[in-house]
Design a protein around this motif. Sequence first.
Motif, PDB file in Angstrom:
ATOM      1  N   VAL A   1      22.998  39.510  40.935  1.00 41.61           N
ATOM      2  CA  VAL A   1      24.069  40.459  41.229  1.00 41.61           C
ATOM      3  C   VAL A   1      25.220  40.220  40.272  1.00 41.61           C
ATOM      4  O   VAL A   1      25.566  39.086  39.960  1.00 41.61           O
ATOM      5  CB  VAL A   1      24.537  40.285  42.691  1.00 41.61           C
ATOM      6  CG1 VAL A   1      25.701  41.225  42.993  1.00 41.61           C
ATOM      7  CG2 VAL A   1      23.374  40.541  43.645  1.00 41.61           C
ATOM      8  N   SER A   2      25.812  41.312  39.791  1.00 37.77           N
ATOM      9  CA  SER A   2      26.953  41.209  38.886  1.00 37.77           C
ATOM     10  C   SER A   2      28.239  41.584  39.601  1.00 37.77           C
ATOM     11  O   SER A   2      28.251  42.469  40.466  1.00 37.77           O
ATOM     12  CB  SER A   2      26.753  42.121  37.666  1.00 37.77           C
ATOM     13  OG  SER A   2      25.722  41.643  36.837  1.00 37.77           O
ATOM     14  N   TRP A   3      29.318  40.916  39.235  1.00 37.42           N
ATOM     15  CA  TRP A   3      30.621  41.133  39.828  1.00 37.42           C
ATOM     16  C   TRP A   3      31.592  41.638  38.765  1.00 37.42           C
ATOM     17  O   TRP A   3      31.566  41.174  37.628  1.00 37.42           O
ATOM     18  CB  TRP A   3      31.190  39.824  40.389  1.00 37.42           C
ATOM     19  CG  TRP A   3      30.336  39.123  41.412  1.00 37.42           C
ATOM     20  CD1 TRP A   3      29.068  38.647  41.240  1.00 37.42           C
ATOM     21  CD2 TRP A   3      30.707  38.791  42.750  1.00 37.42           C
ATOM     22  NE1 TRP A   3      28.627  38.038  42.383  1.00 37.42           N
ATOM     23  CE2 TRP A   3      29.621  38.117  43.336  1.00 37.42           C
ATOM     24  CE3 TRP A   3      31.857  38.994  43.499  1.00 37.42           C
ATOM     25  CZ2 TRP A   3      29.647  37.653  44.629  1.00 37.42           C
ATOM     26  CZ3 TRP A   3      31.885  38.518  44.797  1.00 37.42           C
ATOM     27  CH2 TRP A   3      30.784  37.862  45.363  1.00 37.42           C
ATOM     28  N   THR A   4      32.462  42.555  39.132  1.00 37.89           N
ATOM     29  CA  THR A   4      33.554  42.910  38.242  1.00 37.89           C
ATOM     30  C   THR A   4      34.621  41.816  38.314  1.00 37.89           C
ATOM     31  O   THR A   4      34.601  40.966  39.211  1.00 37.89           O
ATOM     32  CB  THR A   4      34.181  44.254  38.643  1.00 37.89           C
ATOM     33  OG1 THR A   4      34.798  44.106  39.935  1.00 37.89           O
ATOM     34  CG2 THR A   4      33.137  45.362  38.693  1.00 37.89           C
ATOM     35  N   VAL A   5      35.558  41.853  37.367  1.00 39.52           N
ATOM     36  CA  VAL A   5      36.649  40.879  37.402  1.00 39.52           C
ATOM     37  C   VAL A   5      37.447  41.020  38.692  1.00 39.52           C
ATOM     38  O   VAL A   5      37.832  40.022  39.319  1.00 39.52           O
ATOM     39  CB  VAL A   5      37.573  41.059  36.177  1.00 39.52           C
ATOM     40  CG1 VAL A   5      38.790  40.157  36.288  1.00 39.52           C
ATOM     41  CG2 VAL A   5      36.822  40.755  34.888  1.00 39.52           C
TER      42      VAL A   5
END
Length: 446
Positions: free
Chosen positions: A224-228
């Motif tokens: 899973v990728s997260w935004t800043v």
Amino acid sequence: MEYIMKQLTGFSFHYGWVIVALAALSQFFSGPGQTYSNSIFINYYIDDFGWSRSTVSGIYSAATLLAGFLLFFIGRLIDRNGSRKMAVIVSIALAVACLFNSFVTSLVMLFIGFFFIRLLGQGSMALISNALIPQWFIKKRGRALSIAAVGGLISSAAFPLLNVWLIETFGWRMSWLLLGILIIALFTPLAFFLIRNSPEDIGLKPDNGDGGKQEEKSPGTEEVSWTVKEAAKTRSFWLLLLCAGIPGIVNTGLTFHLVSIFAEKSLSLEAAASILSLTALIGLPVTFAAGMLLEKVKVQYMLILVFAGELLSLFLLQKADFLAAALVFGVVWGISMGMERIVMAVVWPNYFGRKHIGSISGISMAMIVTGSALGPLPLGIAFDVFGGYQEILWVLMSFPVVGIISAKLAHPPVKKVDAANSEETSDSVFPEVPTINTDQAPSATS
């Protein structure tokens, strides 16, 4: 491309290893912006222009700080434009910055020159490397990053010697020009023709997966990728930022003042130089070993081990009153720095994914650069006030203690999706949902 290689060679060659080689070159050609390269030029500035060493050092630190503050924006540009385009642009800009440094005649020009080579070399070229590899590897991410780190290790050994030869042969102004030509002739074309931003761009998946096939998803191949913005809502993000700044303060401070610290203990200049060389030699195999170990051990535990080694190093330094004790200190310090180099590169993509890693790593790099710029200051002040380093070394031991506590509390965050498919984050700084036990959540490290 994968299909062609399989037909020609009889086996499936992962293009990600080409990316690793290019990332290693990016770290190597960050050399003109690194302190180990710039330090060779300092005496020539002082001799030619009559500037004081403190003035040149102050300008260098100020330029480094300003460059560090801007690395977040470089990271966002990497996310927006891709590593390939940014590698070409940054390498050309770094070559131009080298050209500019060959024309330095005033303190203002010196500040501008330092600023751009620190921003583009030390910061951006290293950031491109650390943002590119996580796109191509998940299961073997630690191994890939450890191989790429060899480029930086070779750079630290090669550029001081290369600069000495260039300056003695051609003079310092022509040396800057030749360094710029070297970058634009060797690295820029390779970046343009060979770098691919992600495996998906050429129909592949990370870790040599086939992008054209429907494969069963597994924790090893999906993350899973997260935004800043999302990452900043987690407690772990801020704890990891604190962890990123501590080694820069401690290690840079010790490196900068090691000769003086050893002199206080009646150890020679040659002994200090030997210890610095020893730490670099030890760092190479340790970097490889740490990269392999990260495929088996949670990065959180490795981060705790990094700070434990740093704490032990500071203790051993205070006891290094004879050469054998200094060698023991050098070995432990080299092991700690070798692990830290890889662990801090792996922790961000393992915790927050690939998609926005440029922006997130940019913030981390800004903390590292800021810590490096500030590191020598407290030891210098302490020496002036107390006439020695014993008191400040005891104070410095509190930094890795804080690092150990922060790493222990920085559990891998878990992103959850509600019924309306809107994303929320656990491990929030101000959680609005019941706390999730992240120790029972799937680890981001395979």
